[in-house]
Design an enzyme around this catalytic site. Structure first.
Site, PDB file in Angstrom:
ATOM      1  N   SER A  95       0.829  -1.220   0.000  1.00 54.67           N
ATOM      2  CA  SER A  95       0.000   0.000   0.000  1.00 54.67           C
ATOM      3  C   SER A  95       0.858   1.263   0.000  1.00 54.67           C
ATOM      4  O   SER A  95       0.415   2.307  -0.477  1.00 54.67           O
ATOM      5  CB  SER A  95      -0.931   0.022   1.213  1.00 54.67           C
ATOM      6  OG  SER A  95      -1.675  -1.156   1.268  1.00 54.67           O
ATOM      7  N   HIS A 104       1.487   1.653  -3.547  1.00 52.35           N
ATOM      8  CA  HIS A 104       0.276   2.170  -4.211  1.00 52.35           C
ATOM      9  C   HIS A 104       0.230   3.695  -4.108  1.00 52.35           C
ATOM     10  O   HIS A 104      -0.184   4.363  -5.042  1.00 52.35           O
ATOM     11  CB  HIS A 104      -0.996   1.593  -3.565  1.00 52.35           C
ATOM     12  CG  HIS A 104      -1.239   0.140  -3.863  1.00 52.35           C
ATOM     13  ND1 HIS A 104      -0.764  -0.488  -4.981  1.00 52.35           N
ATOM     14  CD2 HIS A 104      -1.924  -0.812  -3.185  1.00 52.35           C
ATOM     15  CE1 HIS A 104      -1.145  -1.763  -4.982  1.00 52.35           C
ATOM     16  NE2 HIS A 104      -1.839  -1.981  -3.888  1.00 52.35           N
ATOM     17  N   HIS A 115       3.119   2.722   7.391  1.00 50.66           N
ATOM     18  CA  HIS A 115       1.928   2.506   8.227  1.00 50.66           C
ATOM     19  C   HIS A 115       2.034   1.140   8.901  1.00 50.66           C
ATOM     20  O   HIS A 115       1.033   0.502   9.174  1.00 50.66           O
ATOM     21  CB  HIS A 115       0.660   2.594   7.362  1.00 50.66           C
ATOM     22  CG  HIS A 115       0.646   1.574   6.259  1.00 50.66           C
ATOM     23  ND1 HIS A 115       1.388   1.702   5.116  1.00 50.66           N
ATOM     24  CD2 HIS A 115       0.039   0.373   6.176  1.00 50.66           C
ATOM     25  CE1 HIS A 115       1.219   0.636   4.367  1.00 50.66           C
ATOM     26  NE2 HIS A 115       0.405  -0.203   4.991  1.00 50.66           N
ATOM     27  N   CYS A 121       0.228  -3.814   9.944  1.00 51.66           N
ATOM     28  CA  CYS A 121      -0.627  -3.969   8.756  1.00 51.66           C
ATOM     29  C   CYS A 121      -0.683  -5.400   8.238  1.00 51.66           C
ATOM     30  O   CYS A 121      -1.691  -6.062   8.358  1.00 51.66           O
ATOM     31  CB  CYS A 121      -0.189  -3.012   7.649  1.00 51.66           C
ATOM     32  SG  CYS A 121      -1.136  -3.232   6.129  1.00 51.66           S
TER      33      CYS A 121
HETATM   34  N1  APR Z   1      -1.655 -15.906  -9.677  1.00 50.20           N
HETATM   35  C1  APR Z   1      -1.114 -16.319  -8.499  1.00 50.20           C
HETATM   36  N2  APR Z   1      -0.303 -15.548  -7.738  1.00 50.20           N
HETATM   37  C2  APR Z   1      -0.020 -14.322  -8.218  1.00 50.20           C
HETATM   38  C3  APR Z   1      -0.539 -13.840  -9.432  1.00 50.20           C
HETATM   39  C4  APR Z   1      -1.391 -14.700 -10.191  1.00 50.20           C
HETATM   40  N3  APR Z   1      -1.916 -14.306 -11.340  1.00 50.20           N
HETATM   41  N4  APR Z   1      -0.089 -12.569  -9.604  1.00 50.20           N
HETATM   42  C5  APR Z   1       0.678 -12.281  -8.528  1.00 50.20           C
HETATM   43  N5  APR Z   1       0.724 -13.344  -7.685  1.00 50.20           N
HETATM   44  C6  APR Z   1       1.422 -13.458  -6.399  1.00 50.20           C
HETATM   45  C7  APR Z   1       2.801 -12.868  -6.386  1.00 50.20           C
HETATM   46  O1  APR Z   1       3.768 -13.805  -6.858  1.00 50.20           O
HETATM   47  C8  APR Z   1       3.005 -12.544  -4.897  1.00 50.20           C
HETATM   48  O2  APR Z   1       3.581 -13.624  -4.200  1.00 50.20           O
HETATM   49  O3  APR Z   1       0.696 -12.685  -5.451  1.00 50.20           O
HETATM   50  C9  APR Z   1       1.579 -12.301  -4.397  1.00 50.20           C
HETATM   51  C10 APR Z   1       1.302 -10.836  -4.029  1.00 50.20           C
HETATM   52  O4  APR Z   1       2.085 -10.515  -2.923  1.00 50.20           O
HETATM   53  P1  APR Z   1       2.751  -9.082  -2.632  1.00 50.20           P
HETATM   54  O5  APR Z   1       3.162  -8.471  -3.924  1.00 50.20           O
HETATM   55  O6  APR Z   1       3.741  -9.259  -1.537  1.00 50.20           O
HETATM   56  O7  APR Z   1       1.507  -8.205  -2.120  1.00 50.20           O
HETATM   57  P2  APR Z   1       0.920  -8.094  -0.633  1.00 50.20           P
HETATM   58  O8  APR Z   1       1.634  -7.020   0.138  1.00 50.20           O
HETATM   59  O9  APR Z   1       0.821  -9.450  -0.046  1.00 50.20           O
HETATM   60  O10 APR Z   1      -0.533  -7.525  -0.940  1.00 50.20           O
HETATM   61  C11 APR Z   1      -1.485  -8.326  -1.653  1.00 50.20           C
HETATM   62  O11 APR Z   1      -3.380  -7.339  -0.565  1.00 50.20           O
HETATM   63  O12 APR Z   1      -3.593  -5.606   0.941  1.00 50.20           O
HETATM   64  C12 APR Z   1      -3.642  -5.968  -0.399  1.00 50.20           C
HETATM   65  O13 APR Z   1      -2.974  -3.940  -1.545  1.00 50.20           O
HETATM   66  C13 APR Z   1      -2.607  -5.258  -1.236  1.00 50.20           C
HETATM   67  O14 APR Z   1      -3.710  -5.897  -3.261  1.00 50.20           O
HETATM   68  C14 APR Z   1      -2.599  -6.169  -2.433  1.00 50.20           C
HETATM   69  C15 APR Z   1      -2.771  -7.548  -1.829  1.00 50.20           C
HETATM   70 ZN    ZN Z   2      -0.199  -2.135   4.519  1.00 48.06          ZN
END
Ligand code: APR
Ligand code: ZN
Ligand code: ZN
Length: 366
Positions: free
Chosen positions: A40, A43, A60, A168
């Site tokens: 976030s 973002h 945060h 968070c």
């Molecule tokens: N299919 C499966 N896994 C996927 C795909 C997909 N098409 N696209 C991305 N991923 C996986 C990534 O490899 C990664 O391990 O999703 C995971 C996303 O993790 P992060 O990038 O660490 O994001 P994170 O901080 O966990 O947040 C995830 O939750 O709070 C919300 O805004 C945040 O939308 C975001 C989500």
């Molecule tokens: Zn957060």
């Protein structure tokens, strides 16, 4: 004090001197010891977040030590160790007084969300002009002025560089399993997207006593981490492979609970289709504004449920102590979530790591 300031979207953060004003009634100053860097925050930097108000001190997911109390603060003392929560309820609106703290959308809470104190001002100044602390926290800084209700006291024996994650990511992920879905003992769970948040959904499902926990991701390294944290079945998705098929290949007929923890509308629909009739899908990821989620109506013409959550239905004063207790007992792991520790001067490296997406969490230590 030094703080990581976003002055312009799509630009690196600047670590610079920010002036801090004295805490007012109901506010405290926290000397931040550590702060995780969350998607976030990215973002906001990439102009995708409704909470952005520039210039903004990002962060945060902080924890630290109470340094100063404003008037009227009674629940905390100087020297207390605290986690700065994602939001602090106002305590006085109808929802708060009815005990439905998650639904608090009072002016105080709204101001918090947009980087303001309850009176609509901020305690941070840059060249005399106001600076906004992200969601009333602004934890990528040596000091933060926060509302008393936003700080939760924790046991001083818990290392602050691990405790900060409860600000968070851990609260959201574990809360999605325990609060939003209410995962039941013996159930089957699929977690789609095992990043910083999804790994904590895995932990929450384990703590709730799920029998099968499928970790679904396109990156093998995330599946290894998920297995360490309690996943029973790693599911490595091939490019373009349907999440529904991949899950149902492991649990024919569908899982009891599915979580989408990426933020992609089409994956929410696929996760929903992977649940059995009577199953529950929780959308944890934040989809782009205005995006539709197209679920198959025939599947919803059943007892399936598709539910949303913001921050895992988190009530800070209830959930953060609960998480710290899980940690103390050893059921909640925090250290494996930390991929790297960096000083504030290297904060932009943590943002770059989010873009490449290979790490779980970066923690800035002060
Ligand atoms: N299919 C499966 N896994 C996927 C795909 C997909 N098409 N696209 C991305 N991923 C996986 C990534 O490899 C990664 O391990 O999703 C995971 C996303 O993790 P992060 O990038 O660490 O994001 P994170 O901080 O966990 O947040 C995830 O939750 O709070 C919300 O805004 C945040 O939308 C975001 C989500
Ligand atoms: Zn957060
Ligand atoms: Zn309220």
């Amino acid at each position: 004090m030094q703080a990581a300031v976003l002055r312009e979207f799509h630009q690196p953060l600047e670590v610079e001197e920010v002036q801090i004003e004295a805490p007012q009634r109901g506010e405290i100053v926290v000397r931040i010891a550590a702060s995780g860097v969350c998607r976030s925050d990215l973002h906001v930097q990439e102009e995708r977040s409704p909470v952005a108000r520039l210039p903004m001190v990002l962060g945060h997911e902080g924890a630290g030590v109470v340094e100063e109390l404003g008037a009227g603060v009674e629940s905390l003392a100087v020297g207390d160790h605290v986690v700065v929560a994602l939001f602090g309820p106002c305590g006085t609106c109808g929802d708060c007084r009815a005990g439905d703290i998650v639904s608090c959308m009072s002016e105080t809470r709204q101001n918090n969300m947009f980087g303001l104190m309850p009176d609509g001002t901020t305690r941070l100044r840059l060249d005399g002009a106001p600076v906004h602390p992200m969601v009333g926290s602004g934890s990528l800084a040596e000091l933060a002025v926060v509302r008393e209700a936003q700080a939760v006291k924790i046991d001083p024996e818990i290392p602050l560089d691990q405790a900060c994650l409860a600000g968070c990511g851990v609260t959201t992920g574990v809360g999605a399993a325990l609060n939003a879905a209410q995962v039941t003992p013996g159930s089957s769970v699929a977690v789609v997207g095992c990043g910083g948040v999804g790994l904590n959904v895995v932990q929450g499902a384990r703590i709730a006593g799920a029998a099968r926990i499928l970790a679904v991701d396109t990156q093998a390294t995330k599946l290894d981490l998920a297995s360490d944290l309690g996943a029973t079945d790693p599911v490595h998705l091939a490019q373009g492979q349907s999440v529904t098929d991949a899950i149902q290949a492991v649990v024919p007929g569908g899982v009891d609970f599915a979580f989408e923890v990426i933020g992609k509308p089409e994956i929410v629909a696929q996760a929903f289709a992977a649940t059995r009739s009577g199953g529950t899908t929780v959308m944890v990821g934040s989809p782009p504004s205005g995006a539709d989620i197209a679920v198959d109506g025939r599947l919803l013409f059943s007892d399936r449920k598709l539910v949303g959550t913001l921050g895992g239905g988190n009530v800070p004063q209830r959930d953060i102590p609960r998480l710290m207790e899980f940690y103390r007992q050893g059921s909640l792991k925090l250290e494996p979530l930390i991929s790297q520790r960096l000083p504030l001067t290297q904060v932009n490296e943590a943002f770059e790591a989010l873009v490449t997406g290979e790490l779980a969490r970066s923690v800035i230590v002060f």
